[in-house]
Design a protein around this motif. Structure first.
Motif, short mmCIF file in Angstrom:
data_model
loop_
_atom_site.label_atom_id
_atom_site.label_comp_id
_atom_site.label_asym_id
_atom_site.label_seq_id
_atom_site.Cartn_x
_atom_site.Cartn_y
_atom_site.Cartn_z
N GLY A 216 0.75 -1.20 -0.04
CA GLY A 216 -0.19 -0.06 -0.07
C GLY A 216 0.89 1.33 -0.17
N ALA A 217 2.04 1.29 -0.11
CA ALA A 217 2.97 2.22 0.03
C ALA A 217 2.64 3.30 -1.07
N SER A 218 2.76 2.71 -2.47
CA SER A 218 2.58 3.68 -3.65
C SER A 218 1.24 4.04 -3.81
N HIS A 219 0.09 3.54 -3.23
CA HIS A 219 -1.26 3.71 -3.63
C HIS A 219 -1.66 5.20 -3.64
N ARG A 220 -1.42 6.02 -3.00
CA ARG A 220 -1.43 7.34 -3.17
C ARG A 220 -1.10 8.20 -4.22
N TYR A 221 0.15 7.91 -4.80
CA TYR A 221 0.54 8.28 -5.98
C TYR A 221 -0.09 7.62 -7.18
N VAL A 222 -0.40 6.32 -7.09
CA VAL A 222 -1.36 5.83 -8.20
C VAL A 222 -2.79 6.61 -8.41
N ILE A 223 -3.26 6.96 -7.30
CA ILE A 223 -4.59 7.31 -7.25
C ILE A 223 -4.24 8.83 -7.76
N ILE A 224 -3.21 9.59 -7.43
CA ILE A 224 -3.34 10.99 -8.05
C ILE A 224 -2.89 10.88 -9.40
N PHE A 225 -2.07 9.98 -9.99
CA PHE A 225 -1.62 10.36 -11.12
C PHE A 225 -2.60 9.94 -11.97
N GLN A 226 -3.18 8.64 -11.72
CA GLN A 226 -4.67 8.16 -12.80
C GLN A 226 -5.63 9.30 -12.68
N LEU A 404 -11.34 7.78 1.12
CA LEU A 404 -12.43 6.59 1.56
C LEU A 404 -12.07 5.24 1.02
N PRO A 405 -12.62 4.23 1.54
CA PRO A 405 -12.50 2.90 0.97
C PRO A 405 -12.70 2.84 -0.54
N ARG A 406 -11.76 2.07 -1.21
CA ARG A 406 -11.79 2.03 -2.77
C ARG A 406 -13.05 1.61 -3.31
N GLN A 407 -14.04 1.00 -2.48
CA GLN A 407 -15.15 0.45 -3.22
C GLN A 407 -16.17 1.50 -3.70
N ILE A 408 -16.06 2.79 -2.91
CA ILE A 408 -16.88 3.85 -2.95
C ILE A 408 -17.01 4.49 -4.24
N PRO A 409 -15.83 4.77 -4.95
CA PRO A 409 -16.01 5.38 -6.23
C PRO A 409 -16.68 4.87 -7.36
N LEU A 410 -16.05 3.55 -7.38
CA LEU A 410 -16.58 2.77 -8.47
C LEU A 410 -17.81 2.11 -8.45
N GLY A 457 -11.70 4.55 -11.64
CA GLY A 457 -11.74 3.73 -10.48
C GLY A 457 -11.05 2.31 -10.81
N LEU A 458 -11.39 1.97 -12.19
CA LEU A 458 -10.80 0.60 -12.65
C LEU A 458 -9.23 0.63 -12.74
N SER A 459 -8.77 1.71 -13.33
CA SER A 459 -7.39 1.92 -13.65
C SER A 459 -6.68 2.21 -12.23
N THR A 460 -7.33 2.93 -11.36
CA THR A 460 -6.52 2.98 -9.88
C THR A 460 -6.80 1.63 -9.21
N LEU A 461 -7.74 0.96 -9.49
CA LEU A 461 -7.85 -0.40 -8.69
C LEU A 461 -6.79 -1.39 -9.16
N LEU A 462 -6.71 -1.28 -10.49
CA LEU A 462 -5.61 -2.61 -10.98
C LEU A 462 -4.24 -1.93 -10.42
N GLY A 463 -3.96 -0.63 -10.50
CA GLY A 463 -2.51 -0.21 -10.12
C GLY A 463 -2.42 -0.73 -8.34
N MET A 464 -3.49 -0.65 -7.74
CA MET A 464 -3.50 -0.85 -6.21
C MET A 464 -3.43 -2.48 -5.89
N LEU A 465 -4.12 -3.22 -6.83
CA LEU A 465 -4.38 -4.58 -6.61
C LEU A 465 -2.92 -5.33 -7.06
#
Length: 617
Positions: A216-226, A404-410, A457-465
């Motif tokens: 989960g360390a890079s999740h923040r930057y995956v969300i911002i850049f996507q 927020l939890p990642r389920q909410i936007p998608l 949501g989908l692109s960010t989710l793949l980067g997080m998973l």
């Protein structure tokens, strides 16, 4: 004479300053310890040099370079698609007009050429899963984006001479390039997020030793850049309407003429717009004006190529690109299919399909069958611009994933689309009714919000998973391949009644939402998942040695024997290990591979210097 000479040598041996007025003379040589001190003073760091400050400035420049790469890739993709969609829209409207076809092209059969061209764009991506990973690994991520933008520029250039042998091959080439372009863009943005994390936390021990980053360390930057990518990319829908606004709209008949024979719109309609007048232009544009518009679009296409080439830095080092190719093209070809053994990807496939459905429905369904059918072709640009601006602005909502939890936007985007689809199922606006334009604009805004949440949501989710994988081109290839399948289905269903189309969308959306909930439930229970391991290269080529530390896809694919034993005992679903179910089912093969690996390692440690040389053909 001897005493004088002795005096001279003794004076020369004494350390001291050079004679006054003679600056060119060398300093006298002192004892050996003094020479060493002078060398250390000369070669050592400057007394004012602050190593920590210089390191901080270096990594700050690196971080700015990553941001520049993300913005450049987003701008390049936006310009490429703005040119493509703007030209295709203008081309289809002109070719639809019966007078334009007869006067300018006679018996050429332009309508048949258009149908073949659309078939090439929509059908070719079906086989993209077979070649996309090979293309990306052969060319590299950056060069794949550059080549794909060049293919789009080729499509623009063929419109200078509209013939079967120019338009259809270029349309097929567009179909070939769609999935590789999107897989490269998704992988590139996620890779930039991983690099940005490393440059921010360069002092951390796991970064300095190039170990696996914490979960989960890079999740923040995956969300911002996507989010940045889709904020900029969705503006392509806005810029794609410039040829319509500035050029073509002045030649269109009003809605009373174009919709004169239209009887049904919306839910009661069949196909696109049944009864649309065959002559939508009240006067034909001059060929010189068309050439000027196409030249501007051609210049924009070249600009996108330059942006990809000059402003986008490489995602990986050249040695990393070569490194994974050494596993063999056959293995690269098989890996996308093996990735589908992961239940996370399998359960996300319905959402991938729905993502393709909703993108095409926004244009062919909501905008044409409901919008143009009611307010006329001259308002087409208003509806598309509203949808594009809404998608762009509300792509920033995905930043809520930071809190927020990642389920909410998608799932929130799915709820919005579900509400709109139920309303559209029951609504049939009357033809030639421009008073409902505000309602249509409101629907476009709401659908744009849902599309923004779906895509980001989908692109960010793949980067997080799949954060543990340094390369996600296999994963993004599967995502955009399913989208291409969905777009092909939309192309096939163009003649269905509108209620049947909406029913398919509703069923797909509810199935996708259920499968996504099931995936999150399995992850919450820590159910292990399976991912293929990157195999070892079988041969060494003369002049090149495989570097174990520089594996460019999974950090654990070239582990030592001790690390392998520790990894195989781990039952948690990690991207670099096999789960216990796979080990139980394939124990014999794993033991065989282990014995073969021991033999290879023993040979290398024993000093086997004769490297394999491939025989010349």
């Amino acid at each position: 004479m001897a005493a004088a000479a002795e005096n001279v040598y003794s004076e020369a041996g004494l350390p001291g300053a050079a004679p006054a007025g003679d600056a060119e003379l060398l300093q006298p040589v002192g004892p050996e310890g003094n020479i060493q001190g002078q060398m250390e003073e000369f070669l050592g760091p400057h007394p004012d040099y602050d190593e920590e400050e210089e390191e901080r400035k270096y990594y700050r420049r690196k971080r700015l370079g990553v941001v520049k790469n993300v913005v450049a890739a987003s701008m390049g993709g936006m310009i490429t698609y703005a040119v493509y969609m703007g030209l295709l829209q203008m081309q289809l409207i002109l070719h639809y007009d019966e007078t334009y076809r007869e006067v300018k092209y006679g018996s050429l059969g332009l309508e048949d050429i258009d149908s073949k061209m659309l078939m090439g764009i929509n059908v070719t991506p079906i086989i993209s899963l077979l070649y996309t990973p090979v293309l990306i690994r052969f060319l590299g991520t950056k060069w794949m984006m550059f080549l794909a933008s060049g293919i789009y520029a080729l499509f623009v250039s063929t419109n200078y001479w509209e013939r079967y042998y120019t338009l259809v091959p270029s349309a097929v080439a567009i179909g070939v390039a769609i999935v590789p372009l999107w897989a490269s863009l998704g992988n590139y943005i996620t890779r930039m997020a991983q690099q940005y994390y490393e440059f921010v936390n360069y002092k951390e021990e796991h970064v300095q030793e190039q170990k696996k980053t914490p979960k989960g360390a890079s999740h923040r930057y995956v969300i911002i850049f996507q989010s940045i990518f889709y904020i900029l990319f969705h503006l392509s829908l806005v810029f794609a309407q410039f040829p319509m606004i500035l050029f073509l709209n002045g030649y269109l008949h009003n809605y009373n003429h174009t919709l004169h024979k239209v009887k049904h719109c919306g839910a009661d309609g069949v196909g696109m717009i049944v009864g649309l007048n065959k002559t939508v232009l009240y006067s034909l544009p001059r060929s010189l004006y068309l050439i000027k518009v196409e030249s501007v679009l051609m210049g924009a296409a070249f600009l996108s190529m330059i942006i990809f080439l000059a402003l986008c830095g490489a995602a990986y080092r050249p040695t990393e690109e070569i490194d994974l190719r050494s596993i063999g093209w056959g293995n690269i070809f098989q890996l996308p299919f093996k990735h589908l053994r992961d239940y996370r990807l399998r359960l996300l496939c319905p959402f991938f399909i729905y993502s393709g459905f909703e993108t095409l429905f926004a244009i062919t369904g909501l905008t044409l069958s409901y919008g143009v059918c009611s307010v006329g072709l001259e308002k087409l640009w208003v509806l598309v611009v509203t949808y594009g601006l809404s998608s762009s602005v509300f792509s920033a909502l995905s930043l809520s994933l930071l809190r927020l939890p990642r389920q909410i936007p998608l799932l929130g985007g799915a709820v919005l689309h579900l509400t709109v689809l139920v309303g559209l199922m029951c609504w049939s606006p009357k033809p030639r009714n421009p008073s409902i334009l505000p309602v249509l604009l409101g629907l476009s805004v709401v659908w744009g919000i849902g599309s923004a949440l779906n895509k980001t949501g989908l692109s960010t989710l793949l980067g997080m998973l799949y954060e543990d994988k340094e390369r996600l081109d296999f994963v993004y290839t599967i995502y955009h391949w399913w989208m291409a399948i969905a777009i092909f289905i939309v192309y096939l269903w163009s003649g269905l009644p509108m209620r049947a189309k909406i029913a398919i969308l509703l069923v797909t959306l509810m199935t996708a939402s259920f499968c996504y909930w099931l995936m999150e439930r399995r992850l919450a229970k820590k159910q292990p998942f399976r991912l293929p391991r990157i195999p070892r290269p079988r041969h060494k080529v003369k002049g090149y040695r495989y570097l174990e530390e520089d594996d460019s896809d999974e950090s654990g694919s070239e582990k030592s024997e001790e690390e392998d034993r520790g990894t195989e005992d781990d039952t948690v679903g990690d991207t670099d290990s096999l789960d216990t179910n796979m080990l139980a089912g394939e124990g014999g093969r794993v033991r065989g591979r282990r014995r073969r690996r021991r033999r290879e390692d023993a040979y290398e440690q024993a000093g086997g210097v004769e490297e394999y040389v491939q025989p010349e053909q």
